[in-house]
Structure formats: structure tokens, C-alpha cells
Design an enzyme around this catalytic site. Structure first.
Site, PDB file in Angstrom:
ATOM      1  N   ARG A 181       0.859  -1.204   0.000  1.00 19.22           N
ATOM      2  CA  ARG A 181       0.000   0.000   0.000  1.00 19.22           C
ATOM      3  C   ARG A 181       0.887   1.243   0.000  1.00 19.22           C
ATOM      4  O   ARG A 181       0.648   2.203  -0.714  1.00 19.22           O
ATOM      5  CB  ARG A 181      -0.955   0.010   1.203  1.00 19.22           C
ATOM      6  CG  ARG A 181      -1.660   1.353   1.357  1.00 19.22           C
ATOM      7  CD  ARG A 181      -2.926   1.356   2.193  1.00 19.22           C
ATOM      8  NE  ARG A 181      -2.941   0.436   3.294  1.00 19.22           N
ATOM      9  CZ  ARG A 181      -2.294   0.571   4.461  1.00 19.22           C
ATOM     10  NH1 ARG A 181      -1.559   1.655   4.676  1.00 19.22           N
ATOM     11  NH2 ARG A 181      -2.372  -0.344   5.390  1.00 19.22           N
ATOM     12  N   TYR A 240     -16.736  16.380 -15.164  1.00 20.08           N
ATOM     13  CA  TYR A 240     -17.142  14.975 -15.165  1.00 20.08           C
ATOM     14  C   TYR A 240     -18.223  14.743 -14.088  1.00 20.08           C
ATOM     15  O   TYR A 240     -18.094  15.233 -12.957  1.00 20.08           O
ATOM     16  CB  TYR A 240     -15.910  14.113 -14.875  1.00 20.08           C
ATOM     17  CG  TYR A 240     -16.214  12.641 -14.821  1.00 20.08           C
ATOM     18  CD1 TYR A 240     -16.544  11.948 -15.984  1.00 20.08           C
ATOM     19  CD2 TYR A 240     -16.182  11.944 -13.629  1.00 20.08           C
ATOM     20  CE1 TYR A 240     -16.830  10.601 -15.941  1.00 20.08           C
ATOM     21  CE2 TYR A 240     -16.466  10.595 -13.576  1.00 20.08           C
ATOM     22  CZ  TYR A 240     -16.795   9.933 -14.739  1.00 20.08           C
ATOM     23  OH  TYR A 240     -17.086   8.593 -14.688  1.00 20.08           O
ATOM     24  N   ASP A 292      -8.052  18.495 -14.290  1.00 14.85           N
ATOM     25  CA  ASP A 292      -8.325  17.121 -14.713  1.00 14.85           C
ATOM     26  C   ASP A 292      -7.942  17.059 -16.189  1.00 14.85           C
ATOM     27  O   ASP A 292      -8.651  17.591 -17.049  1.00 14.85           O
ATOM     28  CB  ASP A 292      -9.804  16.799 -14.489  1.00 14.85           C
ATOM     29  CG  ASP A 292     -10.161  15.366 -14.881  1.00 14.85           C
ATOM     30  OD1 ASP A 292      -9.461  14.791 -15.738  1.00 14.85           O
ATOM     31  OD2 ASP A 292     -11.151  14.841 -14.354  1.00 14.85           O
ATOM     32  N   LYS A 338      -8.854   6.094 -19.427  1.00 14.16           N
ATOM     33  CA  LYS A 338      -9.192   6.606 -20.750  1.00 14.16           C
ATOM     34  C   LYS A 338      -7.977   6.526 -21.686  1.00 14.16           C
ATOM     35  O   LYS A 338      -7.511   5.446 -21.952  1.00 14.16           O
ATOM     36  CB  LYS A 338      -9.758   8.019 -20.605  1.00 14.16           C
ATOM     37  CG  LYS A 338     -10.773   8.177 -19.447  1.00 14.16           C
ATOM     38  CD  LYS A 338     -12.043   7.394 -19.636  1.00 14.16           C
ATOM     39  CE  LYS A 338     -12.928   7.312 -18.394  1.00 14.16           C
ATOM     40  NZ  LYS A 338     -13.272   8.577 -17.750  1.00 14.16           N
TER      41      LYS A 338
HETATM   42  C1  LIG Z   1     -13.786   8.957 -16.461  1.00 13.23           C
HETATM   43  C2  LIG Z   1     -13.404  10.261 -15.910  1.00 13.23           C
HETATM   44  C3  LIG Z   1     -13.172  10.425 -14.538  1.00 13.23           C
HETATM   45  C4  LIG Z   1     -13.372   9.308 -13.544  1.00 13.23           C
HETATM   46  O1  LIG Z   1     -12.409   8.314 -13.716  1.00 13.23           O
HETATM   47  P1  LIG Z   1     -12.656   6.746 -13.389  1.00 13.23           P
HETATM   48  O2  LIG Z   1     -11.384   6.123 -13.818  1.00 13.23           O
HETATM   49  O3  LIG Z   1     -13.850   6.316 -14.172  1.00 13.23           O
HETATM   50  O4  LIG Z   1     -12.909   6.653 -11.914  1.00 13.23           O
HETATM   51  C5  LIG Z   1     -12.774  11.676 -14.093  1.00 13.23           C
HETATM   52  N1  LIG Z   1     -12.626  12.712 -14.945  1.00 13.23           N
HETATM   53  C6  LIG Z   1     -12.844  12.586 -16.258  1.00 13.23           C
HETATM   54  C7  LIG Z   1     -12.671  13.772 -17.150  1.00 13.23           C
HETATM   55  C8  LIG Z   1     -13.252  11.379 -16.794  1.00 13.23           C
HETATM   56  O5  LIG Z   1     -13.491  11.258 -18.106  1.00 13.23           O
END
Ligand SMILES: *Cc1c(COP(=O)(O)O)cnc(C)c1O
Length: 385
Positions: free
Chosen positions: A50, A102, A174, A199
């Protein structure tokens, strides 16, 4: 010192390259929870997975290098990464978020952190004067996406970083939609970069992961503490898969963007399409700002069909492009933000920020563009009332 200068090379050689012991060109998967200690207080630098794991550490060094930050942290999902960053704040603090962030980011603030009196305010961060007026003494951070999900709204990241600095608060970006191959917020002065690595960074729709990069050592220490204390870490196998995905990020994105530019032009010129949102189109909101702060418009496109078309039929008629949540994988995906990714945002809030029931979001993959355009064309024809 690294013997290369370019991000395209850093994707493959960055972080901790290979394995010093065997010469393996890939970091092995250290599938272990703990490490034997030679005596009391005598460890190898690794104590418990961890706290630290060599495969995860290689990934964390890689993302830190790619984003140009001081340290990186890998989490079990993008939401775990965002949650860890939000625990930097305390009761009574407030975080400004851009309109149409998001859906999960809105939800964790609205349904989880609200219980701890960490509040949020939605602000159109593309309006810098409005942003400045919104900073009250309780505001401790500005969290933005550019392009923002799903209307691809552009915010001037250098200006946000400057506003945050002038007010002694943190700027957080983000960067999921762009990745460090297309946009590097820390170089623009931003304090913290977050990724849903699920992604583009992973890129193959085969893992869920989150990453955080910070730009200074104090923040790095605080986040290392939070990561270890709250424990939402990424496992060694997924860390390995993510390093593997990042190696091809450059070639994948070059093709994603080439396809997206063609798809955006196709939709823009289509008589059945009412509106196209794509930051790479010269008449898009924030086009000039995006051109300054990012390499190109990325590979996400949103659009609206005109009233003579039924979107339910459009989604049903698509044969190649799959209806699914998520984005950034090699395969093209389509989604309906109002009922899918942004369903956790109440309808009145959605309408206010422009996420209409007719909005369609495309994640353009790396297939042959002719097949993608043909699929869109036949589905548009099929959806005519
Ligand atoms: C998908 C996404 C998230 C969340 O991420 P997860 O891996 O699904 O928990 C946060 N911000 C953006 C812009 C996203 O596309």
C-alpha cells in the site's frame, strides 16, 4: 540525466526504465503485498505494497516525468485519485469546479464531501472575470477541465493558475481528455494534475485507474501521506498494463486526432447536424486559447442532430461505433451524456450548463476513418423521422 528531449520518447523511456537486475526492458509485475526485512529497521526500501510497490513506483515516476511534476501517485480509479486530492481540504473549505465537469466529480462533492462540510460552487471558468469574483475567503481550490466534459468548453489554464496563485489557493486540472502528450498544465503554472488513466493513458478499455501529479515537494509529501493513509492504490498488474498503454500513447493519439479532425469536419458539413462542439474547429469556443495551451483539439466531439432526427434511433442504428460509457480507447464509442455520464447531475443543472437531451458525445477511435464516417452517415439517415 535523460538522453532525450521529447515527450514522444519519454512515453517509452521515461520514469524507471526496465529492470536493472536482469536487464528486462519492461518493469516486472511485482505481485507482492510485503517485503522481507533483514533485521529490525533494516529494509530494502520497500515495506508494504500500500505504501509502495516497484511496479506502481515505475508508473508514478513515468507520469510525474510526462507531466513535468515533482511526484506522481497511482490510484485504483480516476475517482479515487480525485477523492484523494479533495481530502487535502477540510471542513468549511470550498472548491470551485468548472461547469460541466465529469459527472462523478460533481457527485462525489455533492453527495459525499458535502456531508463533511467541504462545499463546492459551479462556475463557468471560461469567464475569468466571473471566476475572480467567485473567490471568497473559504475557496481553497479551483478544479477545472479543459476541454470540459461533454461540451468541450475551453478554459485558459495559465490564467486560472495565475488567479489561484494570486489568491493563495490551489489550481487543479483534470487532464484526462488531453493527456500530457497534448497538454501539460504544470508547465502553465497549475499545481495539481489529475487523470482518469482508464481513458487515453490506458487506451485499450481494459483497466480502471487514476493518477495525480503535483508540482512541489510539500504537496507531494501530503499526497503520499493521504495515498498511504486512505489506501486507494493501483495494483501491480494494472500498473504494468498502464505503463504498457502509455508507451503507445503518442502513435495512438496522432491517429485519434487525425480521425477526429475528419469526423468533426464531416459533422460540421452535414445538413442534419445542428451544432458541433470540437475545440479543433476554428469557430469553436476558446479555439485560440486551446491552440496556445494544447497541441490540438484532441479526439472528443459532441454534437446535436436537428429536430427531424430521433436520437434513440440514431444510437440503435450505429453498427460499428459502440454505445458505451467511457472514452479514449482504440475503439470508437458514443454516449448520451444526459442519461449516461452526466445523469447524476440534476436536469435543471444540466439544462443550465447546456447538456441538452439531444446532445451526443463521440470518442473517436483509431479505426479507418472511412468506416467510421460511413457508420455515422447511415445512422443519421436511419434516424430521420
Ligand atoms: C472517467 C473520468 C473520470 C473518472 O475516472 P474513473 O477512472 O472512471 O474513476 C474523471 N474525470 C474525467 C474527465 C473522466 O473522463
Amino acid at each position: 540525466m535523460a538522453n532525450y528531449k521529447k515527450t514522444g520518447t519519454a512515453l517509452i523511456h521515461g520514469g524507471i526504465y526496465g529492470d536493472k537486475v536482469t536487464g528486462a526492458v519492461n518493469t516486472p509485475i511485482y505481485q507482492t503485498s510485503t517485503y522481507e526485512q533483514h533485521g529490525l529497521g533494516e529494509n530494502t526500501g520497500w515495506e508494504y505494497s500500500r505504501t509502495g510497490n516497484p511496479t506502481r513506483a515505475a508508473l508514478e515516476a513515468l507520469i510525474a516525468e510526462l507531466e513535468g511534476g515533482t511526484a506522481g501517485f497511482a490510484f485504483g480509479s480516476g475517482m479515487a485519485a480525485i477523492t484523494a486530492v479533495l481530502t487535502l481540504f477540510k471542513t468549511g473549505d470550498k472548491v470551485i469546479i468548472s461547469s460541466n465537469v465529469y459527472g462523478g466529480t460533481f457527485r462525489v462533492l455533492d453527495k459525499v464531501f458535502k456531508n463533511f462540510d467541504l462545499s463546492y460552487e459551479i462556475v463557468d471558468t471560461s469567464d475569468l472575470a466571473l471566476l475572480e469574483r467567485s473567490i471568497t475567503p473559504d475557496v481553497k481550490a479551483i478544479l477545472v477541465e479543459s476541454p470540459a466534459n461533454p461540451l468541450l468548453t475551453i478554459t485558459d489554464l495559465a490564467a486560472v493558475a495565475k488567479i489561484a496563485k494570486n489568491n493563495g489557493i490551489l489550481s487543479i486540472v483534470d487532464n484526462t481528455f488531453m493527456t500530457p502528450y497534448l497538454q501539460r498544465p504544470i508547465e502553465l503554472g497549475v499545481d495539481i494534475v489529475i487523470h482518469s488513466a482508464t481513458k487515453y493513458l490506458g487506451g485499450h478499455s481494459d483497466l480502471v485507474a487514476g493518477l495525480v501529479v503535483v508540482n512541489d515537494t510539500v504537496l507531494a509529501e501530503r499526497l503520499a501521506f493521504i495515498q498511504n493513509a486512505t489506501g486507494g492504490v493501483l495494483g501491480p498488474f494494472d500498473s504494468f498494463l498502464l505503463i504498457r498503454g502509455i508507451k503507445t500513447l503518442g502513435v495512438r493519439l496522432d491517429r485519434h486526432v487525425e480521425n477526429a479532425e475528419k469526423a468533426a469536419a464531416f459533422l460540421k458539413n452535414h445538413k442534419a447536424v445542428k451544432k458541433v462542439y470540437y475545440p479543433g474547429l476554428p469557430d469553436a469556443q476558446g479555439y485560440e486559447i486551446n491552440k496556445r495551451q494544447a497541441k490540438n483539439g484532441g479526439a472528443m466531439i459532441s454534437f446535436e442532430l436537428d429536430e427531424r432526427h430521433n436520437i434513440r434511433r440514431f444510437f440503435k442504428a450505429l453498427k460499428l461505433i459502440a454505445l458505451a460509457e467511457s472514452l479514449g480507447g482504440v475503439e470508437s464509442l458514443v454516449c448520451h451524456p444526459a442519461s449516461m455520464t452526466h445523469a447524476s447531475i440534476p436536469k435543471d443543472v444540466r439544462d443550465k450548463v447546456g447538456i441538452t437531451d439531444g446532445l451526443i458525445r463521440l470518442s473517436i477511435g483509431i479505426e479507418d476513418i472511412e468506416d467510421l464516417l460511413a457508420d455515422l452517415e447511415q445512422a443519421i439517415a436511419e434516424s430521420e423521422e
